[in-house]
Design a protein around this motif. Structure first.
Motif, PDB file in Angstrom:
ATOM      1  N   CYS A   1      29.541  43.552  42.581  1.00  0.00           N
ATOM      2  CA  CYS A   1      28.894  42.238  42.562  1.00  0.00           C
ATOM      3  C   CYS A   1      29.262  41.465  41.300  1.00  0.00           C
ATOM      4  O   CYS A   1      29.468  40.243  41.343  1.00  0.00           O
ATOM      5  N   LEU A   2      29.369  42.156  40.178  1.00  0.00           N
ATOM      6  CA  LEU A   2      29.767  41.491  38.942  1.00  0.00           C
ATOM      7  C   LEU A   2      31.212  41.004  39.022  1.00  0.00           C
ATOM      8  O   LEU A   2      31.551  39.948  38.486  1.00  0.00           O
ATOM      9  N   ILE A   3      32.067  41.768  39.684  1.00  0.00           N
ATOM     10  CA  ILE A   3      33.453  41.335  39.875  1.00  0.00           C
ATOM     11  C   ILE A   3      33.486  40.047  40.695  1.00  0.00           C
ATOM     12  O   ILE A   3      34.239  39.109  40.378  1.00  0.00           O
ATOM     13  N   LEU A   4      32.687  39.984  41.745  1.00  0.00           N
ATOM     14  CA  LEU A   4      32.632  38.758  42.546  1.00  0.00           C
ATOM     15  C   LEU A   4      32.102  37.584  41.729  1.00  0.00           C
ATOM     16  O   LEU A   4      32.567  36.448  41.882  1.00  0.00           O
ATOM     17  N   GLN A   5      31.138  37.842  40.864  1.00  0.00           N
ATOM     18  CA  GLN A   5      30.656  36.769  39.992  1.00  0.00           C
ATOM     19  C   GLN A   5      31.786  36.256  39.101  1.00  0.00           C
ATOM     20  O   GLN A   5      31.929  35.047  38.889  1.00  0.00           O
ATOM     21  N   GLU A   6      32.582  37.168  38.580  1.00  0.00           N
ATOM     22  CA  GLU A   6      33.726  36.767  37.760  1.00  0.00           C
ATOM     23  C   GLU A   6      34.719  35.955  38.578  1.00  0.00           C
ATOM     24  O   GLU A   6      35.262  34.954  38.107  1.00  0.00           O
ATOM     25  N   ILE A   7      34.972  36.392  39.800  1.00  0.00           N
ATOM     26  CA  ILE A   7      35.941  35.715  40.659  1.00  0.00           C
ATOM     27  C   ILE A   7      35.542  34.258  40.879  1.00  0.00           C
ATOM     28  O   ILE A   7      36.385  33.346  40.835  1.00  0.00           O
ATOM     29  N   PHE A   8      34.267  34.015  41.103  1.00  0.00           N
ATOM     30  CA  PHE A   8      33.822  32.659  41.410  1.00  0.00           C
ATOM     31  C   PHE A   8      33.775  31.761  40.175  1.00  0.00           C
ATOM     32  O   PHE A   8      33.386  30.596  40.277  1.00  0.00           O
ATOM     33  N   LYS A   9      34.182  32.273  39.022  1.00  0.00           N
ATOM     34  CA  LYS A   9      34.335  31.444  37.833  1.00  0.00           C
ATOM     35  C   LYS A   9      35.735  30.861  37.736  1.00  0.00           C
ATOM     36  O   LYS A   9      35.988  29.969  36.933  1.00  0.00           O
TER      37      LYS A   9
ATOM     38  N   SER B   1      44.863  33.176  31.162  1.00  0.00           N
ATOM     39  CA  SER B   1      46.173  33.827  31.269  1.00  0.00           C
ATOM     40  C   SER B   1      46.158  34.796  32.439  1.00  0.00           C
ATOM     41  O   SER B   1      45.185  35.535  32.630  1.00  0.00           O
ATOM     42  N   HIS B   2      47.210  34.770  33.254  1.00  0.00           N
ATOM     43  CA  HIS B   2      47.374  35.693  34.380  1.00  0.00           C
ATOM     44  C   HIS B   2      46.221  35.584  35.385  1.00  0.00           C
ATOM     45  O   HIS B   2      45.875  36.562  36.047  1.00  0.00           O
ATOM     46  N   GLU B   3      45.660  34.406  35.509  1.00  0.00           N
ATOM     47  CA  GLU B   3      44.522  34.242  36.416  1.00  0.00           C
ATOM     48  C   GLU B   3      44.924  34.449  37.869  1.00  0.00           C
ATOM     49  O   GLU B   3      44.262  35.189  38.614  1.00  0.00           O
ATOM     50  N   HIS B   4      45.992  33.800  38.265  1.00  0.00           N
ATOM     51  CA  HIS B   4      46.442  33.926  39.658  1.00  0.00           C
ATOM     52  C   HIS B   4      46.848  35.366  39.969  1.00  0.00           C
ATOM     53  O   HIS B   4      46.516  35.909  41.034  1.00  0.00           O
ATOM     54  N   LYS B   5      47.536  36.009  39.036  1.00  0.00           N
ATOM     55  CA  LYS B   5      47.983  37.390  39.258  1.00  0.00           C
ATOM     56  C   LYS B   5      46.795  38.337  39.391  1.00  0.00           C
ATOM     57  O   LYS B   5      46.818  39.262  40.221  1.00  0.00           O
ATOM     58  N   CYS B   6      45.761  38.122  38.580  1.00  0.00           N
ATOM     59  CA  CYS B   6      44.577  38.984  38.654  1.00  0.00           C
ATOM     60  C   CYS B   6      43.878  38.846  39.997  1.00  0.00           C
ATOM     61  O   CYS B   6      43.493  39.845  40.621  1.00  0.00           O
ATOM     62  N   CYS B   7      43.712  37.624  40.457  1.00  0.00           N
ATOM     63  CA  CYS B   7      43.048  37.399  41.745  1.00  0.00           C
ATOM     64  C   CYS B   7      43.850  38.004  42.891  1.00  0.00           C
ATOM     65  O   CYS B   7      43.290  38.615  43.813  1.00  0.00           O
ATOM     66  N   GLU B   8      45.155  37.854  42.831  1.00  0.00           N
ATOM     67  CA  GLU B   8      46.011  38.422  43.882  1.00  0.00           C
ATOM     68  C   GLU B   8      46.001  39.943  43.845  1.00  0.00           C
ATOM     69  O   GLU B   8      45.946  40.607  44.886  1.00  0.00           O
ATOM     70  N   ALA B   9      46.063  40.501  42.643  1.00  0.00           N
ATOM     71  CA  ALA B   9      46.091  41.966  42.520  1.00  0.00           C
ATOM     72  C   ALA B   9      44.799  42.583  43.040  1.00  0.00           C
ATOM     73  O   ALA B   9      44.822  43.639  43.684  1.00  0.00           O
ATOM     74  N   LEU B  10      43.673  41.956  42.782  1.00  0.00           N
ATOM     75  CA  LEU B  10      42.401  42.473  43.269  1.00  0.00           C
ATOM     76  C   LEU B  10      42.337  42.403  44.788  1.00  0.00           C
ATOM     77  O   LEU B  10      41.881  43.351  45.444  1.00  0.00           O
ATOM     78  N   ALA B  11      42.796  41.293  45.353  1.00  0.00           N
ATOM     79  CA  ALA B  11      42.803  41.163  46.815  1.00  0.00           C
ATOM     80  C   ALA B  11      43.714  42.212  47.442  1.00  0.00           C
ATOM     81  O   ALA B  11      43.367  42.819  48.467  1.00  0.00           O
ATOM     82  N   ASP B  12      44.879  42.463  46.845  1.00  0.00           N
ATOM     83  CA  ASP B  12      45.811  43.476  47.372  1.00  0.00           C
ATOM     84  C   ASP B  12      45.220  44.873  47.270  1.00  0.00           C
ATOM     85  O   ASP B  12      45.491  45.734  48.113  1.00  0.00           O
ATOM     86  N   ALA B  13      44.397  45.111  46.232  1.00  0.00           N
ATOM     87  CA  ALA B  13      43.789  46.435  46.072  1.00  0.00           C
ATOM     88  C   ALA B  13      42.724  46.691  47.128  1.00  0.00           C
ATOM     89  O   ALA B  13      42.463  47.847  47.487  1.00  0.00           O
ATOM     90  N   LEU B  14      42.115  45.626  47.630  1.00  0.00           N
ATOM     91  CA  LEU B  14      41.030  45.772  48.600  1.00  0.00           C
ATOM     92  C   LEU B  14      41.505  45.712  50.045  1.00  0.00           C
ATOM     93  O   LEU B  14      40.847  46.258  50.938  1.00  0.00           O
TER      94      LEU B  14
END
Length: 730
Positions: free
Chosen positions: A483-491, A428-441
């Motif tokens: 690093c753990l966030i990046l591990q999550e992202i690549f899932k 749920s909200h996978e695309h939104k989470c990935c986009e929100a993290l990229a916008d935060a960085l």
């Protein structure tokens, strides 16, 4: 203390944890600020009594300890010297232990709490016969709480309980042990506040609860330590959800005694529960009890409302209801260190109905404010990691999704990581989470090529004064949570994370090497290689590590990265990796991981017969490609076009678990998803009509059985034979 440690060889078993410092007992895995988080309750000496009532109990129970006469001291000293000389046969040793324990009769408290003799008493309890041990415990039952609350006596009490646990393999001893434990619990429940709020007594009480429940008497999960397996499971890095209970039940336990003890503690502490919630040591006891009751939903629905301060729990048909004033108190107390630990455990073990009630009545509309608190943010992490459905995920997203940048700037990256993990788990909200993290960085006018480096050095970037001109921090340790966030992202699915993939594969070769060499960064590389990114993108990253595989293999953490690179690349690159490892074979074979890696990659075979080695690698790759073409699909959980070794996954996970205790080495491994079991239950059906019939038949069978009224958990009654007279008076 030095004199005491010197006087015993066996009893370095005086645990370092007995100091009960907050850092050791309740250390958090993520976003931990040890100076601030644990500033309350670092030492027992400065901890105020939980209440006036408790203070009165403590005053009334101050035992006047009589001095040990010189003759007794000399007697036990001679026994210690005799045992240290190793000149005593086994049979003779048993006789000496029995005679010495007989000498303690009537003086158990004085001898057990003596700073020197207590060491000898521990040795006696560990080496005596079963009947002698039980006799000592029954004779000392009346003063057991006082012994347990003493600095030296607490070790004696724990040694006695652990020694008792070693006899549980004997079925004839079960009833005797049960009677012995009940005699001790009967004294404890008379004044439980004395023991539950004492730094030494609470430790012994947790051991006693574990023994009664049938769990190993010293599991780290029950000592306040957050195991790496639990953290990996929360972040979806441990993909199997079949083993949700990490506790090892070593024997059947004594459920009646456990119920009697816990109900006695809860019932006698109702008036002071508000204070017990925020007391460091009583909170640990409650946490242990709740963890031991995992999956016992009926009992948890009785106990948890009382622990939270609710006056009563409604019947099971109506469910549990939390009043608004109680919810307000819970919300305010959550900023306390001890109570926040307790609420974490409650969210972990709470039945779904109670979790939903807590979510809606306590946490809803307060998630962001709690996320910024130094203690409550860990509760929010637990809340998110146990979200039940997409609806709850939606409500969490509404409150926290637009605040990713604020959370990262405030150092609360753990909340972001758990939100990503919940999004992936609930789909749920996978695309939104990935986009929100990229916008935060990265701001809108910035290229997203910097996403991966900024996550790798998360704090370094956000604490930078000039973020626009921030550059790679050479030599700095990479941020564990980033690093753990990046591990999550690549899932996530590759089509959702293309900016992250592009950013990682576009790093300079020296930056890629530094990432693979770092203990946390290596897990990021492994997660990327295990993802479903395109093979070309994976090999693009692997090529940047050429010339460094030998050096990486010499490090324990990055040696697994070398193995993943070998599995993910073509035959030509595998040959290049083998060549580099062959050059460092002598040094690599001396390391812990070296022999396994050399054998796994067949470096000896490559050295002796390179052509045959190459042919075998081509055959393996060809077989794997045929398998993917025959059975692979877009819904497969396996990475596409990647040769993955199950053995390497298991070995990497084993090493990772051992090293996640310290934040510097905290790197839960990125493992591939396991396939779900074909069926968890014999009645699971795959056709709608058939399933309906089975469900109806199962329901009809249940209705045919006569209904039996179950006794309330908090009735305080012993259910077994000849135990009905032992009722707790409420």
């Amino acid at each position: 203390m030095g004199q005491r440690e010197k006087s015993s060889n066996n009893h370095s078993s005086r645990k370092k944890g007995m100091g009960r410092k907050g850092q050791k007992e309740g250390g958090r895995g993520f976003d931990r600020d040890s100076n601030k988080r644990h500033q309350s309750g670092d030492a027992a000496n400065v901890k105020a009594p939980a209440s006036k009532k408790q203070s009165e109990f403590e005053h009334q129970n101050q035992f006047v300890r009589k001095e040990i006469d010189p003759e007794t001291s000399k007697y036990f000293s001679e026994i210690a010297n005799l045992f240290d000389s190793d000149g005593v046969e086994l049979e003779e040793r048993s006789v000496i232990c029995g005679n010495a324990l007989e000498e303690t009769r009537g003086r158990e408290y004085e001898i057990a709490t003596d700073y020197i003799i207590s060491h000898v008493l521990q040795t006696l309890l560990e080496g005596c016969e079963f009947d002698q041990l039980c006799s000592f415990l029954r004779n000392s039952a009346s003063v057991f709480p006082a012994i347990a609350m003493d600095r030296s006596g607490s070790h004696v009490a724990e040694s006695a309980l652990k020694s008792l646990a070693t006899h549980l393999e004997n079925p004839d001893a079960y009833s005797v042990i049960e009677q012995t434990l009940h005699s001790i619990c009967k004294v404890i429940v008379e004044k439980p506040l004395d023991m539950i709020c004492n730094c030494y007594g609470s430790h012994v009480l947790r051991t006693l609860l574990s023994l009664c429940k049938g769990v190993s008497v010293d599991p780290p999960e029950l000592r306040g330590a957050k195991s790496s397996k639990a953290l990996a499971k929360r972040l979806n890095l441990k993909m199997s959800h079949l083993d949700e209970n990490n506790l090892q039940f070593s024997h059947q336990g004594f459920p009646d005694v456990f119920t009697y003890l816990l109900s006695g503690i809860i019932n006698c502490s109702r008036e002071d529960m508000k204070y017990l919630q925020v007391d460091q040591y009583s909170s640990l006891v409650l946490q242990t009890a709740l963890r031991l009751m995992l999956k016992e939903e009926d009992e948890l629905l009785e106990v948890i409302p009382l622990v939270l301060g609710c006056n009563s729990a409604n019947g099971q048909e109506e469910g549990v209801h939390i009043e608004s004033d109680v919810a307000k108190d819970i919300l305010e107390s959550m900023k306390d260190n001890s109570f926040s630990h307790l609420v974490e455990v409650i969210l972990e073990v709470a039945p779904e109905s109670l979790y939903n009630e807590l979510f809606n009545k306590v946490f809803k509309n307060s998630l962001y404010d709690l996320s910024l608190d130094r203690c409550a943010n860990f509760v929010i992490q637990a809340l998110i990691s146990h979200a039940k459905d997409q609806e709850q995920m939606g409500m969490i997203w509404e409150e926290l999704g637009p605040r990713f940048k604020d959370l990262l700037e405030q150092g609360k990256s753990g909340v972001v990581a758990f939100l990503l993990a919940a999004s992936q788990r609930l789909q749920s909200h996978e695309h939104k989470c990935c986009e929100a993290l990229a916008d935060a960085l990265c701001s809108k006018n910035e290229t997203r090529i910097f996403i991966a480096p900024r996550l790798l050095f998360l704090d370094n970037y956000f604490y930078s004064q000039d973020k626009a001109n921030w550059e790679w921090a050479p030599g700095a340790k990479m941020h564990v949570m980033g690093c753990l966030i990046l591990q999550e992202i690549f899932k996530f699915s590759s089509d959702l994370i293309q900016p992250y993939i592009t950013s990682l594969t576009s790093m300079k070769p020296e930056h890629t090497f530094e990432t693979a060499k770092d203990s946390s960064g290596a897990r990021v590389v492994e997660a990327f290689l295990a993802s479903n990114a395109a093979t070309k993108q994976k090999r693009r990253l692997i090529i940047k590590l050429r010339g460094h595989f030998g050096e990486l293999a010499l490090h324990t953490s990055s040696s697994f990265t070398v193995e993943k690179c070998f599995d993910a690349c073509n035959v030509a690159l595998r040959e290049a990796i083998a060549t580099e490892l062959l050059e460092v074979k002598a040094d690599l074979s001396k390391t812990k991981q070296g022999p396994f890696l050399l054998r796994k990659l067949d470096i000896d075979g490559y050295a002796s017969r390179p052509d045959q080695w190459k042919s075998r690698q081509e055959a393996k790759q060809s077989t794997y490609n045929e398998f993917c073409s025959a059975f692979g699909s877009s819904k497969s959980n396996f990475p596409t076009n990647t040769f993955v070794s199950d053995a390497s996954e298991d070995a990497s996970h084993d090493i990772e678990v051992k090293n996640t205790g310290k934040e510097s080495d905290h790197r839960p491994t990125s493992v591939k998803r396991h396939r779900e079991e074909h069926a968890k239950d014999k009645n699971v059906s795959f056709a709608g009509e058939k399933g309906t019939k089975q469900k109806k038949s199962k329901t009809s069978e249940a209705t045919d059985k006569p209904a039996t009224k179950k006794k309330p958990f908090l009735s305080g009654e012993m259910i077994g034979k000849n135990r009905n007279s032992n009722k707790l008076r409420i």
